[in-house]
Design a protein around this motif. Sequence first.
Motif, short mmCIF file in Angstrom:
data_model
loop_
_atom_site.label_atom_id
_atom_site.label_comp_id
_atom_site.label_asym_id
_atom_site.label_seq_id
_atom_site.Cartn_x
_atom_site.Cartn_y
_atom_site.Cartn_z
N ARG A 283 0.86 -1.18 0.00
CA ARG A 283 0.00 0.00 0.00
C ARG A 283 0.90 1.23 0.00
O ARG A 283 1.91 1.25 0.69
N HIS A 284 0.52 2.26 -0.74
CA HIS A 284 1.36 3.44 -0.90
C HIS A 284 0.62 4.68 -0.42
O HIS A 284 -0.62 4.71 -0.37
N ARG A 285 1.38 5.69 -0.06
CA ARG A 285 0.83 7.02 0.27
C ARG A 285 1.44 8.00 -0.72
O ARG A 285 2.66 8.02 -0.92
N LEU A 286 0.60 8.81 -1.31
CA LEU A 286 1.10 9.77 -2.29
C LEU A 286 1.93 10.85 -1.60
O LEU A 286 1.58 11.30 -0.51
N PRO A 287 3.05 11.26 -2.23
CA PRO A 287 3.83 12.37 -1.67
C PRO A 287 3.00 13.64 -1.64
O PRO A 287 2.21 13.91 -2.55
N GLY A 288 3.18 14.44 -0.61
CA GLY A 288 2.33 15.61 -0.41
C GLY A 288 2.97 16.94 -0.77
O GLY A 288 2.54 17.98 -0.29
N GLY A 289 3.99 16.93 -1.62
CA GLY A 289 4.67 18.18 -1.93
C GLY A 289 5.81 18.41 -0.96
O GLY A 289 5.94 17.74 0.05
N SER A 290 6.65 19.36 -1.28
CA SER A 290 7.86 19.59 -0.50
C SER A 290 7.54 20.05 0.92
O SER A 290 6.94 21.11 1.12
N PRO A 291 7.93 19.27 1.95
CA PRO A 291 7.73 19.73 3.33
C PRO A 291 8.51 21.01 3.61
O PRO A 291 8.06 21.85 4.38
N LEU A 292 9.69 21.13 2.98
CA LEU A 292 10.50 22.31 3.20
C LEU A 292 9.77 23.55 2.70
O LEU A 292 9.80 24.61 3.35
N THR A 293 9.11 23.42 1.54
CA THR A 293 8.35 24.55 1.01
C THR A 293 7.20 24.92 1.94
O THR A 293 6.96 26.11 2.22
N CYS A 294 6.47 23.90 2.42
CA CYS A 294 5.35 24.15 3.33
C CYS A 294 5.81 24.87 4.59
O CYS A 294 5.19 25.85 5.03
N VAL A 295 6.91 24.36 5.18
CA VAL A 295 7.42 24.97 6.41
C VAL A 295 7.88 26.39 6.16
O VAL A 295 7.58 27.30 6.94
N THR A 296 8.59 26.60 5.05
CA THR A 296 9.09 27.93 4.73
C THR A 296 7.95 28.91 4.50
O THR A 296 8.01 30.07 4.92
N GLN A 297 6.90 28.46 3.81
CA GLN A 297 5.75 29.32 3.56
C GLN A 297 5.11 29.79 4.86
O GLN A 297 4.76 30.97 5.01
N VAL A 298 4.98 28.88 5.83
CA VAL A 298 4.40 29.25 7.12
C VAL A 298 5.27 30.28 7.83
O VAL A 298 4.77 31.30 8.35
N LEU A 299 6.58 30.06 7.84
CA LEU A 299 7.48 30.98 8.53
C LEU A 299 7.48 32.36 7.86
O LEU A 299 7.46 33.40 8.54
N VAL A 300 7.49 32.37 6.52
CA VAL A 300 7.49 33.64 5.80
C VAL A 300 6.17 34.38 6.01
O VAL A 300 6.14 35.60 6.29
N ALA A 301 5.04 33.66 5.90
CA ALA A 301 3.73 34.29 6.07
C ALA A 301 3.57 34.82 7.49
O ALA A 301 3.02 35.92 7.70
N ALA A 302 4.02 34.07 8.48
CA ALA A 302 3.93 34.52 9.88
C ALA A 302 4.79 35.75 10.11
O ALA A 302 4.39 36.68 10.84
N PHE A 303 5.97 35.80 9.49
CA PHE A 303 6.84 36.95 9.64
C PHE A 303 6.23 38.19 8.99
O PHE A 303 6.28 39.30 9.55
N ARG A 304 5.63 38.01 7.82
CA ARG A 304 5.05 39.16 7.10
C ARG A 304 3.87 39.75 7.86
O ARG A 304 3.59 40.95 7.74
N LYS A 305 3.18 38.93 8.66
CA LYS A 305 2.02 39.43 9.40
C LYS A 305 2.30 39.51 10.91
O LYS A 305 1.38 39.49 11.72
N ARG A 306 3.56 39.63 11.24
CA ARG A 306 3.93 39.62 12.65
C ARG A 306 3.35 40.78 13.44
O ARG A 306 3.14 40.68 14.65
N ASN A 307 3.09 41.90 12.75
CA ASN A 307 2.57 43.08 13.44
C ASN A 307 1.05 43.18 13.40
O ASN A 307 0.47 44.14 13.90
N VAL A 308 0.39 42.19 12.80
CA VAL A 308 -1.07 42.21 12.71
C VAL A 308 -1.66 41.64 13.99
O VAL A 308 -1.39 40.47 14.32
N PRO A 309 -2.44 42.40 14.76
CA PRO A 309 -3.03 41.88 15.99
C PRO A 309 -4.17 40.91 15.68
O PRO A 309 -4.81 41.00 14.63
N PHE A 310 -4.42 39.98 16.60
CA PHE A 310 -5.50 39.02 16.39
C PHE A 310 -6.88 39.68 16.44
O PHE A 310 -7.86 39.09 15.99
#
Length: 622
Positions: A283-310
């Motif tokens: 049984r196989h699981r399909l690859p879900g795209g680059s984990p490094l890209t996903c992680v980097t996107q989260v870090l970049v997006a969080a940094f860009r909105k770091r000054n936005v209050p909840f």
Amino acid sequence: MERREIQSPEPVVSDAISHRKKLSIHFAESDERQFPWAIGGEYLAGGTTPVTIRGKPIENLSKTGGWIAAFFIFGNEMAERMAYFGLSVNMVAFMFYIMHRPFTASANTVNNFLGISQASSVLGGFLADAYLGRYWTIAIFTTIYLLGLTGITLCATMPIFVPDQTNCSKLATLLGTCAPAKSWQMLYLKTVLYIAAFGAAGIRPCVSSFGADQFDEKSPHYKSHLERFFNFFYLSVTIGAIIAFTMVVYIQMNHGWGSAFGSLALAMGISNAIFFVGTPLYRHRLPGGSPLTCVTQVLVAAFRKRNVPFSSSELVGLYEVAGKRSAIKGSGKLEHTDDFRCLDKAALQLKEDGPEPSPWRLCTITQVEEVKILLKLLPIPACTIVLSLILTEYLTLSIQQAYTMNTSMGHFKLPITCMPVFPGLSIFLILAFYYSTFAPLARWLTGHPHGVSQLQRVGLGLAISVLSVAWAGVFERYRRNYAIEHGFLALFLTPMPDLSAYWLLIQYILIGVAEVFCIVGLLEFLYQEAPDAMRSVGSAYAAVAGGLGCFFATMLNNVINALTGNEEEGKPSWLSQNINSGKFDYFYWLLTVLGMINFFVFLFFAKRYKYRVRNTAQVQML
């Protein structure tokens, strides 16, 4: 509610997942978001649904996977571990006696091989989760491993690849007067050795995860099957090690280096063939795209909105795609948690983001939660680095101890290089009797359905490893005093006839028990807790910790030699080549202190770790 004990959670059913509110903000559902690796904004097959080798859903799961498929994978791991330990136990001696390299340089080269093969495992995990899938990653890297082993066999077989052995007696070898290897000969050997290390690095994070993929997550027996799988998986690792420490050593002693290394290549070739034969069952699981890209996107997006209050008036909500399935291929949706709240800003959807926001500015809740999980997992495998350091030190220090002791048992004399087989034998026996003795006893004592939780097993292993090195220090003090009192101070390569090497069995058995509980528990913990689409990367955490332990062992040895020895003054270091004039007992006690500190650090993080709560309703959809 935060858990303060180290235990596995029971499944929790939530009837209102989509209506749950966090941070006083509702989930913003949208059909507009399109991820490059998703179809129509969500994973077509749904979450962690198993598929065929061609990526199509499996119509009849009963004809695939399960224990039959797992046993094909066990064979591959057994051969890989046989090659790994076969190289680790024989290569130092080969480089010293055949390539005429100094013992220290030979040991460092092999330590680098061990470190590279483990620390670079994250590359194999990344390729498996991002692009290739676990099956193809194993297939490619086992072939690379086989090429490396074949190259090593040629080096040991063909005289052109080794220096001149004429007039090179054992005494000349010890004195370092034999003809040294040419630079191109050492370059060739190191190249094929590191090719083998690269192959091992690609296999290691994928095999255990691929084997665990063969079991149905919707089965009521899934957790018990998974626990048994990881125990049997480590049993196959142990059998491979036992064969390497006995049969391969026997072949080397009686038929030469070429036959010994050739047997490793042959075993790997046969296991590759067996692995491919089992292809229709996997049984196989399909690859879900680059984990490094996903992680980097989260870090970049969080940094860009770091000054936005909840509480911003421009805030629409926390972003997630519509429907019950995740936008990330191979991963189910994750509920929002309050950990690492600074990362939540990557999922804050503002009015200015528009209907088709950039993934580098706005990420889904699931994407953010996957990054949180990877961060929360880090301290646990990091606490096993010291165990790996201890195991690496045992591989060389205990051999040096055994050289000064009597390895005879009646008329049978055990070769020194076979001594590391005893931890493997203890592991084999423990795993063999685990379900008939330890598990029922642990269930009776703790009331836990599995006897002990995954983190409890890791902690128990770390505690036993401390006992192992503490005892090793006590016995080494006795052994050294015995050598001095009986006139063996300078005769460090002469065995003392009245001191049996089998006293070393105590520390060997203890470290074997520690390895069983710690490593098996860690592998199961990482597989179950890692994000669905990043399980190979999660498994790579354990291998990276093992690799760092090898590197730290080399660094610690260098530091100890520099701080405790002085060649100009004739002062031997703790790790002197003459073990009788050194202070190995001090070094073992230093490891004991490091192990105790590490154990308390583990307790700190384990007490605060909250297991993933898998939603039963969601699992039934996948």
